[in-house]
Design a protein around this motif. Sequence first.
Motif, PDB file in Angstrom:
ATOM      1  N   UNK A   1     121.423  97.665 -21.855  1.00 27.63           N
ATOM      2  CA  UNK A   1     121.438  98.133 -20.468  1.00 27.63           C
ATOM      3  C   UNK A   1     120.137  98.845 -20.096  1.00 27.63           C
ATOM      4  N   UNK A   2     119.519  99.524 -21.072  1.00 29.41           N
ATOM      5  CA  UNK A   2     118.307 100.288 -20.793  1.00 29.41           C
ATOM      6  C   UNK A   2     117.040  99.436 -20.796  1.00 29.41           C
ATOM      7  N   UNK A   3     117.074  98.307 -21.492  1.00 29.07           N
ATOM      8  CA  UNK A   3     115.863  97.507 -21.728  1.00 29.07           C
ATOM      9  C   UNK A   3     115.061  97.189 -20.462  1.00 29.07           C
ATOM     10  N   UNK A   4     115.692  96.782 -19.346  1.00 26.20           N
ATOM     11  CA  UNK A   4     114.894  96.425 -18.159  1.00 26.20           C
ATOM     12  C   UNK A   4     114.176  97.604 -17.505  1.00 26.20           C
ATOM     13  N   UNK A   5     114.516  98.829 -17.895  1.00 25.21           N
ATOM     14  CA  UNK A   5     113.988 100.014 -17.211  1.00 25.21           C
ATOM     15  C   UNK A   5     112.845 100.690 -17.966  1.00 25.21           C
ATOM     16  N   UNK A   6     112.451 100.156 -19.115  1.00 24.35           N
ATOM     17  CA  UNK A   6     111.440 100.808 -19.934  1.00 24.35           C
ATOM     18  C   UNK A   6     110.050 100.237 -19.732  1.00 24.35           C
ATOM     19  N   UNK A   7     109.112 100.760 -20.513  1.00 26.27           N
ATOM     20  CA  UNK A   7     107.753 100.245 -20.514  1.00 26.27           C
ATOM     21  C   UNK A   7     106.785 100.934 -19.587  1.00 26.27           C
ATOM     22  N   UNK A   8     107.185 102.056 -18.985  1.00 26.59           N
ATOM     23  CA  UNK A   8     106.323 102.718 -18.006  1.00 26.59           C
ATOM     24  C   UNK A   8     105.742 104.042 -18.504  1.00 26.59           C
TER      25      UNK A   8
ATOM     26  N   UNK B   1     112.896 105.097 -26.407  1.00 30.98           N
ATOM     27  CA  UNK B   1     113.276 104.097 -25.393  1.00 30.98           C
ATOM     28  C   UNK B   1     114.240 104.693 -24.367  1.00 30.98           C
ATOM     29  N   UNK B   2     115.113 105.571 -24.799  1.00 28.19           N
ATOM     30  CA  UNK B   2     116.016 106.252 -23.858  1.00 28.19           C
ATOM     31  C   UNK B   2     115.203 107.076 -22.859  1.00 28.19           C
ATOM     32  N   UNK B   3     114.245 107.829 -23.354  1.00 23.03           N
ATOM     33  CA  UNK B   3     113.439 108.694 -22.482  1.00 23.03           C
ATOM     34  C   UNK B   3     112.539 107.873 -21.571  1.00 23.03           C
ATOM     35  N   UNK B   4     112.008 106.774 -22.074  1.00 21.78           N
ATOM     36  CA  UNK B   4     111.176 105.882 -21.255  1.00 21.78           C
ATOM     37  C   UNK B   4     112.000 105.306 -20.111  1.00 21.78           C
TER      38      UNK B   4
END
Length: 304
Positions: free
Chosen positions: A21-28, A115-118
Motif C-alpha cells: 500500500x505504501x509503495x506508490x507514495x515513496x521515492x521523494x 520506506x514508511x517515513x518516505x
Amino acid sequence: MARLISLVEDAHPALPEVMAALAPHGGHAHVIGLTGSPGVGKSTTTAALISALRAQGKRIAVLAVDPSSPFSGGALLGDRIRMEHHATDPDVFIRSVASRGHLGGLSFATPQALRVLDAAGFDVVLLETVGVGQSEVEVAGRADTVVVIVAPGMGDGIQAAKAGILEIGDVFVVNKADRDGADDTVRDLRHMIQLGNRERSVDWRTPVVRTVASRGDGIRELVESLAAHRRWLEESGTLDARRSRRARSEIEAIALAELRRRMGGEDGGLVPDDVASAVASGTTDVYAAASLVVERLTQEPGRQ
C-alpha cells in the motif's frame, strides 16, 4: 507512523500488505545518514540540522538507531532525549529503534522503517547510526547522502582511512571544531579524501565542514553541502543508481529471511540435524552439505 514502524520491527504478518500500500507514495524524501564514532556529537548535530531544515519549511523525520543491551535486549534510546526540544513540533517525527544485536550500525528493520517515513511525505529523513567502527558502514547502502562526523582528538586521518569511512562519506564534518587539534583533523581528512578521490575517479568534491553543533556554528554550511550533494546526485544520475542498489539489498535480505523461515527458522533450523551430524562425524564435507541443503529446498513440493 509509530504503529507502522512497530509492525516493521516485529515483522508482523500484515507487513507485506502494508508495504504494498505504501509503495506508490515513496521515492521523494532525501535520506541523509549521519554516522561516526560514539561521542563525536551525532545526536547534537542531528538536532542542529533539524532546526536549520525546519527554518527552510521542510518536514523532517529522524530514525535514530540505539545499541541494544546484550543482556536485557533493551536500549536507552538516549538520542530522543537530546532532541527533546523538537518533540512538540508537528512537522518533526522522531523515532528511536533498537539495533537488537544487528551489526553494521543499523537495525534489521531500518530499510522498511525508512520506506514508511518516505511514504509519509517527509522532505528529509535523517538516519542516525549506532556509531561506526571499522566494519559498521552499512549506512552507505541505506542513505542517499552519507555524513561522516569526526572530532579532534579521536584519531588521525590514517585511522579514518582504516575504518573505511573515507569510502562511504559524501560530506565530512569535523565537529567540536573549537577544540585543539581541529585544524590538523581537517587537514588530514582533506588530504586523505583527495588521495581517495583520485584513485576512484569520482567527480563529487567531498567537502569537509567545521561545526560546533552545540552552538549551531557551521550548520548553515553543512545544510548547503547536503543540498549541493542532492543536486549532484540528481544531475549525475547517481541517485537512481544508489536507490536501485538499496532496493536490491532489501530484496535479498527479505528473500534470505524467508528461505530461513521455510527451512526451519533462524535458531539453528537452517541446517537439518542429519546434515550437521554428517559434517561433524566426517562423513561429508561442509561444501557438499551446503549443496545438499540447497537441493532439498529447491525440491520442495510445488517449487521449481
